[in-house]
Design an enzyme around this catalytic site. Structure first.
Site, short mmCIF file in Angstrom:
data_model
loop_
_atom_site.label_atom_id
_atom_site.label_comp_id
_atom_site.label_asym_id
_atom_site.label_seq_id
_atom_site.Cartn_x
_atom_site.Cartn_y
_atom_site.Cartn_z
N LYS A 1 0.82 -1.77 0.60
CA LYS A 1 0.23 0.04 0.04
C LYS A 1 0.99 0.94 0.10
O LYS A 1 1.02 2.24 0.82
CB LYS A 1 -0.53 -0.12 1.22
CG LYS A 1 -1.80 -0.88 1.09
CD LYS A 1 -2.60 -0.87 2.21
CE LYS A 1 -4.26 -2.18 1.83
NZ LYS A 1 -3.48 -3.57 2.59
N ASP B 1 3.71 7.03 -0.74
CA ASP B 1 5.03 8.25 0.19
C ASP B 1 5.29 8.67 -1.37
O ASP B 1 4.35 9.49 -2.44
CB ASP B 1 6.18 7.39 0.46
CG ASP B 1 6.68 8.20 0.98
OD1 ASP B 1 7.55 9.11 1.02
OD2 ASP B 1 7.50 7.09 1.70
N GLY C 1 -15.18 -13.51 2.79
CA GLY C 1 -14.25 -15.05 3.44
C GLY C 1 -14.79 -14.34 5.01
O GLY C 1 -15.76 -13.88 5.59
N ALA C 2 -13.42 -13.68 5.84
CA ALA C 2 -13.09 -13.24 7.03
C ALA C 2 -14.28 -12.08 7.93
O ALA C 2 -14.49 -12.33 8.32
CB ALA C 2 -11.71 -13.23 7.67
N GLY D 1 -7.81 -14.55 2.48
CA GLY D 1 -6.31 -15.24 3.68
C GLY D 1 -7.05 -15.76 4.28
O GLY D 1 -6.74 -16.49 4.40
N ARG D 2 -6.98 -15.18 5.46
CA ARG D 2 -7.56 -16.80 6.76
C ARG D 2 -7.97 -16.87 6.42
O ARG D 2 -8.56 -18.36 7.41
CB ARG D 2 -8.30 -15.21 8.02
CG ARG D 2 -7.02 -14.45 8.35
CD ARG D 2 -7.50 -13.41 9.52
NE ARG D 2 -8.61 -12.46 8.72
CZ ARG D 2 -9.51 -11.34 8.84
NH1 ARG D 2 -8.67 -11.06 10.55
NH2 ARG D 2 -9.65 -10.47 8.06
O1 O7M Z 1 -8.82 -11.86 3.93
P1 O7M Z 1 -8.62 -11.65 4.77
O2 O7M Z 1 -9.32 -11.04 5.55
O3 O7M Z 1 -7.28 -11.92 5.91
O4 O7M Z 1 -7.13 -10.59 4.68
C1 O7M Z 1 -7.54 -9.77 3.33
C2 O7M Z 1 -6.59 -9.44 2.62
O5 O7M Z 1 -6.74 -8.42 2.05
C3 O7M Z 1 -5.93 -9.39 4.01
O6 O7M Z 1 -4.41 -8.76 3.27
C4 O7M Z 1 -5.80 -6.80 3.73
O7 O7M Z 1 -4.53 -6.71 3.59
C5 O7M Z 1 -6.46 -6.85 2.21
N1 O7M Z 1 -6.72 -5.78 2.49
C6 O7M Z 1 -7.94 -5.92 2.62
O8 O7M Z 1 -8.68 -6.19 3.52
N2 O7M Z 1 -8.65 -4.69 2.85
C7 O7M Z 1 -8.93 -3.75 2.25
O9 O7M Z 1 -9.57 -2.38 1.71
C8 O7M Z 1 -7.18 -3.62 1.40
C9 O7M Z 1 -6.89 -4.97 0.97
C10 O7M Z 1 -5.78 -5.19 0.10
O10 O7M Z 1 -5.67 -6.43 -0.57
O11 O7M Z 1 -5.18 -4.53 -0.26
C11 O7M Z 1 -4.38 -4.17 -1.89
#
Ligand code: O7M
Length: 220
Positions: free
Chosen positions: A66, A69, A175-176, A195-196
């Site tokens: 993300k 800068d 999901g989570a 992810g989770r």
């Molecule tokens: O499925 P999860 O909730 O375990 O993980 C979600 C992933 O998506 C985690 O790596 C977060 O950093 C990312 N993410 C978000 O959850 N919300 C956002 O608004 C943006 C992201 C993301 O991937 O940004 C690039």
């Protein structure tokens, strides 16, 4: 651009070492289109561990730093990300035009895809206030696509209607965080990021297969 087969991107938010991460990815490698890595890897296995992981796994790797800068720092990070063999990077659109123009150009020259975050799966109220501005900025800069939250289907639809088919939409929050698998794609996303729900599953391969089944017949 991320090569699309299943429409699933794994968010590898784990503090595992290189071998454990590579073994896990090996067990679902054929089911995912890309691996999203980020602070977990940077802070636990470091840049050289990331490089080793990228070389071992042979998949599209997306760096979720993300990045947001000032321009010269962003450019430095993109060059280093490229050195590590990473294919794409996620940047914050709120960094603004002056801080994004040079880095996106450098990324394009190096063959690194830039995906611009234009809304967040939780909060991010300022993002949603300026959604149109940020999406138009991304189009003007020539990014590869946008990150749009699965928890806000109206945002996915709005961004898709603005950009048409030439940009990839990546959708986290499945999901989570409550996003229903398949729903983001039904609303116009190309990929769902999970992810989770997979990482903590007692049977990650089975769970990944279940996600893919739902993504293949997208609905909400
Ligand atoms: O499925 P999860 O909730 O375990 O993980 C979600 C992933 O998506 C985690 O790596 C977060 O950093 C990312 N993410 C978000 O959850 N919300 C956002 O608004 C943006 C992201 C993301 O991937 O940004 C690039």
């Amino acid at each position: 651009m991320i090569p699309r087969e299943t429409g699933l991107i794994l968010a590898l938010d784990v503090d595992w070492d290189v071998d454990k991460s590579a073994a896990f990815l090996g067990s679902i490698n054929d089911l995912i289109d890309a691996v999203k890595i980020g602070w977990f890897q940077l802070l636990n296995i470091g840049p050289w561990g990331i490089r080793e992981l990228v070389n071992k796994v042979g998949k599209y790797f997306l760096a979720d730093l993300k990045l947001g800068d000032v321009s010269h720092i962003n450019e430095y990070v993109i060059r280093r990300i490229h050195d590590l063999g990473i294919n794409g990077i996620i940047m914050h659109s709120v960094a603004g035009k002056d801080n994004l123009t040079g880095p996106v150009r450098v990324a394009r020259e190096l063959g690194v895809d830039v995906y611009l975050l234009v809304s967040m799966s939780s909060g991010g109220e300022l993002y949603d206030t300026y959604l149109e501005y940020n999406v138009e900025l991304g189009v003007e800069l020539g990014v590869s696509g946008f990150v749009v939250p699965a928890t806000k289907p109206n945002v996915i639809r709005r961004v898709r209607s603005m950009v048409g088919g030439g940009y990839q939409l990546l959708s986290p929050g499945v999901g989570a965080q409550g996003g229903k698998p398949g729903c983001a794609i039904a609303n116009g996303a190309d990929f769902e990021i999970v992810g989770r729900a997979i990482l903590t599953s007692p049977d990650p391969r089975r769970t990944t297969l279940d996600f893919i089944d739902l993504i293949r017949k997208p609905s909400c």
